[in-house]
Design an enzyme around this catalytic site. Structure first.
Site, PDB file in Angstrom:
ATOM      1  N   GLU A   1     -38.948  46.861   2.387  1.00 36.88           N
ATOM      2  CA  GLU A   1     -40.345  47.162   2.707  1.00 36.88           C
ATOM      3  C   GLU A   1     -40.365  48.306   3.700  1.00 36.88           C
ATOM      4  O   GLU A   1     -39.604  48.294   4.678  1.00 36.88           O
ATOM      5  CB  GLU A   1     -41.053  45.960   3.354  1.00 36.88           C
ATOM      6  CG  GLU A   1     -41.426  44.869   2.398  1.00 36.88           C
ATOM      7  CD  GLU A   1     -42.286  43.797   3.051  1.00 36.88           C
ATOM      8  OE1 GLU A   1     -43.078  44.122   3.958  1.00 36.88           O
ATOM      9  OE2 GLU A   1     -42.150  42.633   2.650  1.00 36.88           O
TER      10      GLU A   1
ATOM     11  N   GLU B   1     -39.076  37.591   5.293  1.00 33.21           N
ATOM     12  CA  GLU B   1     -39.279  37.651   6.747  1.00 33.21           C
ATOM     13  C   GLU B   1     -39.102  36.279   7.398  1.00 33.21           C
ATOM     14  O   GLU B   1     -40.009  35.750   8.053  1.00 33.21           O
ATOM     15  CB  GLU B   1     -40.653  38.243   7.053  1.00 33.21           C
ATOM     16  CG  GLU B   1     -40.767  39.676   6.544  1.00 33.21           C
ATOM     17  CD  GLU B   1     -42.007  40.416   7.007  1.00 33.21           C
ATOM     18  OE1 GLU B   1     -43.029  39.776   7.229  1.00 33.21           O
ATOM     19  OE2 GLU B   1     -41.943  41.654   7.155  1.00 33.21           O
TER      20      GLU B   1
HETATM   21  C1  BG6 Z   1     -44.613  42.425   5.838  1.00 32.41           C
HETATM   22  C2  BG6 Z   1     -44.849  41.406   4.758  1.00 32.41           C
HETATM   23  O1  BG6 Z   1     -44.774  41.798   7.068  1.00 32.41           O
HETATM   24  O2  BG6 Z   1     -45.461  43.485   5.976  1.00 32.41           O
HETATM   25  C3  BG6 Z   1     -45.812  41.826   3.677  1.00 32.41           C
HETATM   26  O3  BG6 Z   1     -43.652  40.966   4.158  1.00 32.41           O
HETATM   27  C4  BG6 Z   1     -46.931  42.626   4.310  1.00 32.41           C
HETATM   28  O4  BG6 Z   1     -46.243  40.675   2.999  1.00 32.41           O
HETATM   29  C5  BG6 Z   1     -46.344  43.881   4.937  1.00 32.41           C
HETATM   30  O5  BG6 Z   1     -47.961  42.928   3.438  1.00 32.41           O
HETATM   31  C6  BG6 Z   1     -47.338  44.843   5.521  1.00 32.41           C
HETATM   32  O6  BG6 Z   1     -48.170  44.186   6.434  1.00 32.41           O
HETATM   33  P1  BG6 Z   1     -49.741  44.239   6.291  1.00 32.41           P
HETATM   34  O7  BG6 Z   1     -50.266  43.332   7.319  1.00 32.41           O
HETATM   35  O8  BG6 Z   1     -50.122  45.661   6.478  1.00 32.41           O
HETATM   36  O9  BG6 Z   1     -50.031  43.781   4.891  1.00 32.41           O
END
Ligand code: BG6
Length: 474
Positions: free
Chosen positions: A372, A167
């Site tokens: 993701e 990111e």
């Molecule tokens: C992304 C990141 O922003 O979202 C992860 O790369 C992160 O590290 C994921 O865990 C989900 O966000 P959150 O805040 O629910 O953990």
């Protein structure tokens, strides 16, 4: 198909094997309503979720066996920079740290699971924060490249797919996000509020970002020189933003925000140059990037092989300041009346993924991966120990269906690794309660729990999805 994790959120063992402190190790836990705190020294009595996390460090064999049982073809993980260079600026690597990842990669190989490795995922050595204020200082480029050379050389026969920065666009958010993204710490900033766009310290953030671009481009060239078969990609936090109405003001705003959030960084990493919009933004905000001779050439010669991104939700934008905004992954926007939200207020928008894939692919024309995606939710354990996470299955099913449509539209989609395939610490809030996994981990927000792993209903569902290569989604 497989799953995604990051060292700082699931490895634990924060002082074992000679590991140093990373920026994430300095963050306390938080909740939906109370932000994580950045501490400049470790405080006695404070709770730091990354220190034990879910203890993959000691349980990697068990966890990888579970991933294999689901049939994972690929596994996204990050190498924790501070296991290899504990302070970040040493000249020689830490052998014990390298050995740990030898063991992890060997274990993955045993099950024919292809690793996809993020080189830097919110794990900047805290030593570099103290010495240089993180990526703000150009000298960190050399530290990063020494780290890259070490891991590229060591793992050249076992890792083919790499991502230079997780990111990378988080730095465009300014303020506290810079600590996670680049180890930058500004006076007075002690709380992580990721969903807020904080336009202060933007000049420093963009300077640090420029250093990361140069580092990324050099890493691409270095990697290809070490193994010509390496595929090295970028990773962007995607923010899909729709105009709230058909008012051209809203349309223009949404378009420009998307350009800023989704394309500014990728234009540099994929096309090898800053876009016109980026230059205008710098002009209008008095941001003057200090570049060295040869930087622009470096960017041009270090374009990535593929584009990857995180996709969780979408939001709307209105030029009318009176319309109330809500939160999402790294961006604020207005609630879309056609969409439902997760328990953390992130809007669920599977079609947005198809729209995004098409938009990105049409612009860049290189292979893509969704590295993701997922639903952070509270899971209930039934009396018999089962976890019936139908909501998670529904979320993932709908997103996979839309990816299939995007492939039919012509998008070259290489892979899909849903986030937090095993429950892990939330980056945004530091909670355990916000669970994404197919595998449940017995651990609570306050750090209590046995760390026992158990299979959720979605575990069996995803196994079938992988077995049938996405054909059977029922
Ligand atoms: C992304 C990141 O922003 O979202 C992860 O790369 C992160 O590290 C994921 O865990 C989900 O966000 P959150 O805040 O629910 O953990």
């Amino acid at each position: 198909m497989g799953g995604a994790t990051a060292a700082n959120q699931f490895e634990g063992g924060y002082r074992e094997g000679g590991k140093g402190l990373s920026t994430s190790d300095m963050l306390t836990g938080g909740t939906y309503n109370s932000a994580r705190r950045i501490t400049t020294e470790l405080e006695e009595g404070a709770y730091y979720p990354s220190h034990e996390a879910i203890d993959f460090y000691h349980r990697y064999k068990e966890d990888i066996a579970l991933f294999a049982e689901m049939g994972f073809k690929t596994f996204r993980m990050s190498i924790n920079w501070t296991r290899i260079f504990p302070n970040g600026d040493e000249l020689e690597p830490n052998e014990e740290g390298l050995k740990f990842y030898d063991d992890v990669f060997n274990e993955l190989k045993k099950y024919k699971i292809e690793p996809l490795v993020t080189i830097s995922h919110y794990e900047t050595p805290y030593g570099l924060t103290k010495k240089f204020n993180g990526w703000l200082d150009r000298q960190v480029i050399d530290c990063y490249l020494r780290y890259c050379k070490t891991i590229f050389t060591r793992y050249k026969d076992v890792v083919k797919y790499w991502l230079t920065f997780n990111e990378i666009n988080i730095l465009t958010h300014g303020g506290a996000a810079a600590f996670l993204g680049g180890g930058l710490l500004f006076d007075g900033i002690r709380e992580i509020k990721l969903s807020d766009y904080e336009d202060y310290h933007l000049p420093e953030c963009f300077q640090a970002l420029h250093h990361q671009f140069v580092a990324s481009a050099k890493a691409v060239q270095l990697g290809h020189s070490i193994n010509k078969d390496f595929k090295i990609g970028c990773m962007v936090a995607n923010v899909t933003q729709y105009p709230y109405t058909c008012n051209p003001d809203d349309i223009l705003l949404a378009q420009q925000k998307e350009e800023f959030n989704n394309f500014l960084c990728a234009d540099v990493q994929v096309r090898g140059k800053y876009s016109g919009l980026a230059k205008r933004f710098f002009r209008e905000n008095n941001i003057e990037i200090k570049m060295e001779e040869g930087d622009l050439e470096t960017l041009k010669n270090g374009c990535v092989d593929f584009y990857t991104f995180s996709y969780y939700s979408s939001s709307c934008l209105s030029a009318n300041p009176d319309v109330e905004s809500t939160t999402g992954n790294l961006a604020r926007g207005i609630k879309n009346p056609y969409l439902k939200a997760s328990e953390w207020g992130w809007l669920i928008d599977p079609k947005g993924l198809r729209i995004t894939l098409n938009k990105l692919y049409n612009r860049y024309q290189i292979p893509m991966m969704v590295v993701e995606n997922g639903l952070g939710a509270v899971d209930m354990i039934e009396e018999d120990g089962s976890i019936n996470d139908d909501y998670r299955i529904a979320y993932l099913k709908a997103h996979i269906e839309e990816m299939k449509e995007a492939i039919a539209d012509g998008v070259e989609l290489w892979g899909y690794t849903p986030w937090g395939c095993i429950d892990l610490v939330s980056a945004g809030t530091g909670e355990m309660k916000k669970r994404y996994g197919f595998i449940h981990v017995d651990k609570e927000n306050d750090g209590t729990g046995t760390l026992k792993r158990s299979r959720k209903k979605s575990f069996y569902w995803y196994k079938k999805v992988i077995e049938t290569n996405g054909e059977d989604l029922a």
